[in-house]
Every structure is written in C-alpha cells, then in structure tokens.
Write an enzyme that holds these catalytic residues in place. Sequence first.
Site, PDB file in Angstrom:
ATOM      1  N   ARG A   5      32.183  53.086  67.353  1.00  0.00           N
ATOM      2  CA  ARG A   5      33.252  51.948  67.638  1.00  0.00           C
ATOM      3  C   ARG A   5      32.550  50.579  67.220  1.00  0.00           C
ATOM      4  NH1 ARG A   5      35.463  52.934  73.555  1.00  0.00           N
ATOM      5  NH2 ARG A   5      36.517  51.075  72.761  1.00  0.00           N
ATOM      6  N   GLY A 170      32.207  31.773  31.119  1.00  0.00           N
ATOM      7  CA  GLY A 170      32.657  31.659  32.584  1.00  0.00           C
ATOM      8  C   GLY A 170      31.262  31.468  33.273  1.00  0.00           C
ATOM      9  N   SER A 220      39.500  29.099  28.693  1.00  0.00           N
ATOM     10  CA  SER A 220      39.505  30.386  29.522  1.00  0.00           C
ATOM     11  C   SER A 220      38.907  31.682  28.466  1.00  0.00           C
ATOM     12  CB  SER A 220      41.036  30.784  29.581  1.00  0.00           C
ATOM     13  OG  SER A 220      41.099  32.269  29.954  1.00  0.00           O
ATOM     14  N   HIS A 239      32.610  42.388  36.409  1.00  0.00           N
ATOM     15  CA  HIS A 239      33.027  43.103  37.764  1.00  0.00           C
ATOM     16  C   HIS A 239      34.220  42.435  38.398  1.00  0.00           C
ATOM     17  CE1 HIS A 239      29.982  40.798  40.535  1.00  0.00           C
ATOM     18  NE2 HIS A 239      30.704  39.949  39.845  1.00  0.00           N
TER      19      HIS A 239
END
Length: 328
Positions: A5, A170, A220, A239
């Site tokens: 919990r 990137g 890009s 990823h």
Amino acid sequence: MSALRALAGLATAMALRVAVTLGLPDRLLGDGPPTDELAVELDVDPVALGLLLAHLAELGVVERTPAGYRTTEYGAHLRADAGNGLADLLGLDAAGGRAELAYVELAHSVRTGRAAYPRRYGQDFYADLDEHPRLRESFDRQMTHRFRAHIPRIAAAFDWSRFATVLDVGGGQGGLLAAILLAHPGTRGHLVDLPAPAAEARRVFAAHGLEGRAEATAGSFFDPLPAGADACVLFDVLHNWDDEHADRILGRCVEAVHPGGRVLVVEGVGGLRASSASDLDMLVIFGGRERRLDEFRALGASHGLALDDVVVLTDHRCLLEFRLTAAG
C-alpha cells in the site's frame, strides 16, 4: 500488505510535486509565514494548504515553527536553487513533472504499446515543448543537469581521438560534444538540434573557446544531416522513439557518415545498463523503450550496420559502436 500500500500510494508523490509547484521549499524561510498569509500570497485554500503542510511535516520536508512552517535541511533539496534538478523534475509546470502525470494513462500504453503523453495532452511530448517555451526551457535545464555528472566519464571512457570529426545528432546544448573536444584537441565537432538548443550550444562552444573546432546547426534528425563525419553520435536519442522513428533517425546517421565511419549509440541497454523504471518512462512519455542488444543489432542491420563493440561507460549507459559494412 502495508508495504505494498505504501508503494502504491499517490499522496506523498503528489504532495511533493505540488509543494515544488507552489514553491513552498523556497518560500518557507526563517520562522515561516503564517499559513493564512501564505495561502493569500499563493491564492490557495488555507485549510487545504494546512493539510498539505502537515503531510510535508510528517515527511520531514518542513517543520512547525511558532509562526507556521519552515523548510528543513532535508526539504531544502527541493528548492529551485538547490542545483540538483529536482525542481524541474517534480514541478507540475515543468516538462519533467508534466510528463510524469501521463502515468495516469499507463494502462493505455500497456494495452496499445503507444505513448500515454498524447492521450493525456492531445499531442506528443516534443510538440508540447514547441508550443510552450517554458516547458522547453525547463526540459533543457533538466537534460543539462541530468548529463552533467556523466559527461566527463563518457568523454574519458572512450577513445574519441580516433575520429577527426564527430557529428553529435540531437546533441542538446552541447555539453557532451564540448567535453569530447576539450579532451581531444585533434577532433572537430558538429552538433545538430532544434533551434533553441542549437543556439545555446553555440554559446557553450564559445564559452570554452571552441568556436574554431565546433559548430551547431539548427535542424531535425529526421531530415538530411551534415555529411562526411567520421563518427555520428546519438546520446540518449533512440530510446525516446518507437522502432519506426528510431529506424528513420539511424538511417539519417548512416547517410551522414563517410563510408568508413562509425555510428555511436550512447544510452541505457536493456539487460545491461537500464532500469525497468526507465523502460516505463520511455514507453509512457515517448512510446519508446530501452532496447536490448539483439534489438539494436536488428535495428542496425537494416541499414548495413554491424555492432562491433559495447563499452560500459557509466552505471546507466553503454556505448554501442556500429560499423558501416559494404552492404550499407
């Protein structure tokens, strides 16, 4: 049962995030203002604020004073100026904190294999950054802090001097490329990223006296990249994407390197240097994952890339060195 919990509870997780979003660790200084005054300043309900502060006190983040509450030494780690990146990671008005709220749609991601972020916000993570400059700024700060401790080790743990030219695809604000060039004076670098991080990378290069050896181009990684590099680096890029988009990015890198060049993938590898929590983060936010070696081999093979070496760089990342074969 109680342990389970506690693991599943959202009260503490959200209390910390709301505390950071309201700036409580930064505001509760000295003896701390009375709760009623603080509620007026923050334009929140005073009773509800008192409930939040009481839970934060139970956690040790704040402590009671005769006037109200003040931030403890432990809670000071949540301050915006703490220098640990937690404020950008937890704040609900920052990119990291906003992204984690997509976990409420985890069931959607498990059912479909797709990112939960667009389901919650109506567009993907990067489109959201483009639409909200403050999110972009917080994301860039978060990435800079995230990589700060790892970059020197990555620059030192691999022989980058083998390459006369390195293309960082990137590459964000240029921290990794700057570290590589500073450690290897015979190497030149070129960074490609979106306009805002590329502009910051130019400032980083200038601050390190690298203007003559490093350049940054706005663009890009889905579009054609500057050609002729000896090595193309993808640092924590693949990823973030599903197989279709990762394949397109890798294809652009193959086009960019010269025939004897290398494609270097730096990120967590499933089964080696990646956590299950990171896997879920990539899925929920981006629709990606921490790929295993056999998945990387398959991804590379479709572009004529052979996996030559795997170098463990840090506790969380490996470097996968791909060689362009004759078939590529």
